[in-house]
Design an enzyme around this catalytic site. Structure first.
Site, PDB file in Angstrom:
ATOM      1  N   ALA A  41       0.732  12.103  66.965  1.00 49.76           N
ATOM      2  CA  ALA A  41       1.886  12.921  66.704  1.00 49.76           C
ATOM      3  C   ALA A  41       1.998  13.884  67.746  1.00 49.76           C
ATOM      4  CB  ALA A  41       1.682  13.388  65.288  1.00 49.76           C
ATOM      5  N   ARG A 112      -2.932  22.452  78.593  1.00 47.83           N
ATOM      6  CA  ARG A 112      -2.876  23.623  79.520  1.00 47.83           C
ATOM      7  C   ARG A 112      -1.687  24.565  79.329  1.00 47.83           C
ATOM      8  NH1 ARG A 112      -3.849  23.307  85.503  1.00 47.83           N
ATOM      9  NH2 ARG A 112      -3.017  21.326  85.397  1.00 47.83           N
ATOM     10  N   ASP A 181      -2.318  10.199  87.870  1.00 46.73           N
ATOM     11  CA  ASP A 181      -2.590  10.290  89.413  1.00 46.73           C
ATOM     12  C   ASP A 181      -2.025   9.251  90.329  1.00 46.73           C
ATOM     13  OD1 ASP A 181      -4.103  12.886  88.649  1.00 46.73           O
ATOM     14  OD2 ASP A 181      -5.678  11.549  88.258  1.00 46.73           O
ATOM     15  N   HIS A 208     -10.384  13.575  87.514  1.00 45.53           N
ATOM     16  CA  HIS A 208      -8.951  14.163  87.373  1.00 45.53           C
ATOM     17  C   HIS A 208      -8.830  15.586  87.084  1.00 45.53           C
ATOM     18  CE1 HIS A 208      -4.974  14.025  85.478  1.00 45.53           C
ATOM     19  NE2 HIS A 208      -5.576  14.735  84.442  1.00 45.53           N
TER      20      HIS A 208
HETATM   21  N1  LIG Z   1      -5.689  12.369  81.408  1.00 49.02           N
HETATM   22  C1  LIG Z   1      -4.441  12.969  81.877  1.00 49.02           C
HETATM   23  O1  LIG Z   1      -4.053  12.675  82.845  1.00 49.02           O
HETATM   24  C2  LIG Z   1      -3.799  13.948  81.185  1.00 49.02           C
HETATM   25  C3  LIG Z   1      -2.211  14.007  81.124  1.00 49.02           C
HETATM   26  C4  LIG Z   1      -1.637  15.050  80.341  1.00 49.02           C
HETATM   27  C5  LIG Z   1      -2.317  15.602  79.566  1.00 49.02           C
HETATM   28  N2  LIG Z   1      -3.638  15.384  79.108  1.00 49.02           N
HETATM   29  C6  LIG Z   1      -4.343  15.813  77.931  1.00 49.02           C
HETATM   30  O2  LIG Z   1      -3.912  15.302  76.772  1.00 49.02           O
HETATM   31  C7  LIG Z   1      -4.400  16.062  75.560  1.00 49.02           C
HETATM   32  C8  LIG Z   1      -3.225  16.227  74.716  1.00 49.02           C
HETATM   33  O3  LIG Z   1      -1.851  16.707  75.266  1.00 49.02           O
HETATM   34  P1  LIG Z   1      -0.598  16.837  74.557  1.00 49.02           P
HETATM   35  O4  LIG Z   1       0.456  17.215  75.452  1.00 49.02           O
HETATM   36  O5  LIG Z   1      -0.110  15.452  73.763  1.00 49.02           O
HETATM   37  O6  LIG Z   1      -0.917  17.913  73.627  1.00 49.02           O
HETATM   38  P2  LIG Z   1      -0.351  18.482  72.057  1.00 49.02           P
HETATM   39  O7  LIG Z   1      -0.721  19.547  71.607  1.00 49.02           O
HETATM   40  O8  LIG Z   1       1.148  18.143  72.086  1.00 49.02           O
HETATM   41  O9  LIG Z   1      -0.645  17.141  71.240  1.00 49.02           O
HETATM   42  C9  LIG Z   1      -2.052  16.938  70.771  1.00 49.02           C
HETATM   43  C10 LIG Z   1      -2.241  16.307  69.491  1.00 49.02           C
HETATM   44  O10 LIG Z   1      -3.721  16.141  69.013  1.00 49.02           O
HETATM   45  C11 LIG Z   1      -3.811  16.474  67.773  1.00 49.02           C
HETATM   46  N3  LIG Z   1      -4.956  16.544  67.259  1.00 49.02           N
HETATM   47  C12 LIG Z   1      -5.845  17.873  67.379  1.00 49.02           C
HETATM   48  N4  LIG Z   1      -7.134  17.537  67.091  1.00 49.02           N
HETATM   49  C13 LIG Z   1      -7.093  16.284  66.354  1.00 49.02           C
HETATM   50  C14 LIG Z   1      -8.153  15.628  65.888  1.00 49.02           C
HETATM   51  N5  LIG Z   1      -9.385  16.004  65.880  1.00 49.02           N
HETATM   52  N6  LIG Z   1      -7.922  14.379  65.632  1.00 49.02           N
HETATM   53  C15 LIG Z   1      -6.542  13.830  65.959  1.00 49.02           C
HETATM   54  N7  LIG Z   1      -5.668  14.639  66.282  1.00 49.02           N
HETATM   55  C16 LIG Z   1      -5.936  15.628  66.693  1.00 49.02           C
HETATM   56  C17 LIG Z   1      -2.630  17.570  67.216  1.00 49.02           C
HETATM   57  O11 LIG Z   1      -2.372  17.463  65.992  1.00 49.02           O
HETATM   58  C18 LIG Z   1      -1.682  17.111  68.205  1.00 49.02           C
HETATM   59  O12 LIG Z   1      -0.708  16.454  67.449  1.00 49.02           O
HETATM   60  C19 LIG Z   1      -4.469  17.421  76.286  1.00 49.02           C
HETATM   61  O13 LIG Z   1      -6.017  17.764  76.361  1.00 49.02           O
HETATM   62  C20 LIG Z   1      -3.899  17.488  77.826  1.00 49.02           C
HETATM   63  O14 LIG Z   1      -4.459  18.440  78.706  1.00 49.02           O
HETATM   64  C21 LIG Z   1      -4.273  14.556  79.955  1.00 49.02           C
HETATM   65  O1  LIG Z   2      -2.505  19.100  84.184  1.00 51.17           O
HETATM   66  C1  LIG Z   2      -2.749  19.000  82.933  1.00 51.17           C
HETATM   67  O2  LIG Z   2      -3.344  19.763  82.529  1.00 51.17           O
HETATM   68  C2  LIG Z   2      -2.455  17.631  82.313  1.00 51.17           C
HETATM   69  C3  LIG Z   2      -2.790  16.374  83.098  1.00 51.17           C
HETATM   70  O3  LIG Z   2      -4.197  16.462  83.005  1.00 51.17           O
HETATM   71  C4  LIG Z   2      -1.712  16.141  84.318  1.00 51.17           C
HETATM   72  O4  LIG Z   2      -2.535  15.874  85.302  1.00 51.17           O
HETATM   73  O5  LIG Z   2      -0.779  16.229  84.047  1.00 51.17           O
END
Ligand SMILES: NC(=O)c1ccc[n+]([C@@H]2O[C@H](COP(=O)([O-])OP(=O)(O)OC[C@H]3O[C@@H](n4cnc5c(N)ncnc54)[C@H](O)[C@@H]3O)[C@@H](O)[C@H]2O)c1
Ligand SMILES: O=C(O)C[C@H](O)C(=O)O
Length: 344
Positions: A41, A112, A181, A208
């Protein structure tokens, strides 16, 4: 306007599905595959759930979150594509969400805000990821795990240690998702090289976060004669791509839409590999012997058991060789931080 938009979406999904089906098997042979999205969600979770619902390789889609799941699941479930959608809304339902999953995608955790590094998310996200991986070890130990939650350089080692402790660790089945990336490197390269973006390939290796993200523009195709200055700028922009989005969103989170796209591409590659489609290659942060570090992102061949082969780095330019040596201490320390958290 609305009708023409709907027509475009329909033709997009139809052509995407026929393209996927053309690449290896007849439609009647497409196996049943369950995909679970944990954090469904959230900012990434919602568009990623949509994209997985559009993927014809998915037969069952389990959407799990600790908040707002019923609405998202009801919404996505009305889309008239192959998969059956079920929402799971609390810790008590996590086991059912995971049971029988072939691929588990984890975008659960906090994003972040401007001024933060990905490592600043460690204190909250490490615990979230650990709990979810304990449940995966119990309910679907053979699933391919696609880790999106940051800091990926630490959350993947955490997952590995949790699985080791549970006796279920299979390095072939654990992936840090670094596809964003690659997506960024392709887009930025196409803009400078003036080549069609759909034809571009650029491996991105390392990890990453910041300088641990190392795009190998010397191996980019189609080839272009870019100056050293342009290559340096492209490298920096790829490394800072996440921060560019965090700053543009000004406190409202990090990349979600481009990440959902990247996550959907990577999950689709995992499904194709599981289904026996040959020559499926993507970059991912996996257990590795490509360098002296225990985890490293590089090109990986995907197959019926997950990682079939971790491919080497190929020839590097002097600039890339230097970047590789510079990234190692930071990546090593992030990996060790994850291992320490999970083993203590
Ligand atoms: N790998 C990548 O390239 C990459 C890119 C973008 C973001 N991210 C990471 O992805 C993560 C999520 O980002 P977002 O923008 O979707 O955040 P967000 O806050 O919009 O969504 C996170 C969701 O996780 C849920 N959540 C929290 N604890 C939970 C649990 N124990 N079990 C199940 N759901 C849980 C929350 O309720 C929320 O809906 C962040 O850590 C972000 O840094 C990684
Ligand atoms: O930059 C971030 O914190 C989210 C993610 O890892 C990204 O590369 O967009």
């Amino acid at each position: 306007m609305r009708a023409s938009m709907l027509r475009s979406i329909k033709s997009l999904t139809t052509s995407a599905s026929s393209h996927i089906l053309r690449r290896g098997y007849a439609s009647e042979a497409v196996p049943e595959r369950k995909v679970a999205v944990l954090g469904a969600a959230g900012g990434i979770g919602q568009p990623l759930s949509l994209l997985m619902k559009l993927n014809p390789l998915v037969s069952n889609l389990a959407l799990y979150d600790i908040a707002n799941t019923p609405g998202v699941a009801a919404d996505v479930s009305h889309i008239n594509t192959r998969s059956e959608v079920v929402g799971y809304a609390s810790d008590a339902e996590l086991g059912k969400a995971l049971e029988g999953a072939d691929v588990v995608i984890i975008p659960a955790g906090v994003p972040r805000k401007p001024g933060m590094t990905r490592d600043d998310l460690f204190n909250i996200n490490a615990g979230i990821v650990k709990g979810l991986c304990e449940a995966i070890a119990k309910h679907c130990p053979k699933a391919l795990v696609n880790m999106i939650s940051n800091p990926v350089n630490s959350t993947v080692p955490i997952a590995a240690e949790v699985f080791k402790k549970a006796g279920t660790y299979d390095p072939k089945r654990l992936f840090g998702v670094t596809t964003l990336d690659v997506v960024r490197a392709k887009t930025f390269y196409a803009g400078k090289a003036m080549v069609p973006v759909a034809e571009v390939n650029v491996p991105v290796v390392g990890g990453h976060a910041g300088i641990t993200i190392l795009p190998l523009f010397s191996q980019a195709t189609p080839k272009a004669n870019l100056s050293d200055e342009v290559i340096t700028a492209l490298t920096k922009r790829t490394q800072d791509g996440g921060t560019e989005v965090v700053e543009a969103k000004a406190g409202k989170g990090s990349a979600t839409l481009s990440m959902a796209y990247a996550g959907a591409i990577f999950a689709d590659a995992c499904l194709k590999g599981l289904n026996g489609v040959p020559d499926v290659i993507e970059c991912s942060f996996v257990q590795s012997t490509v360098t002296e570090l225990p985890f490293f992102a590089s090109r990986v061949r995907l197959g019926k058991n997950g990682v079939e082969e971790v491919l080497g780095l190929g020839p590097l330019s002097d600039f890339e060789k230097e970047g590789l040596e510079k990234l190692k201490p930071e990546l090593k320390s992030s990996i060790e931080k994850g291992i320490k958290f999970a083993t203590q």
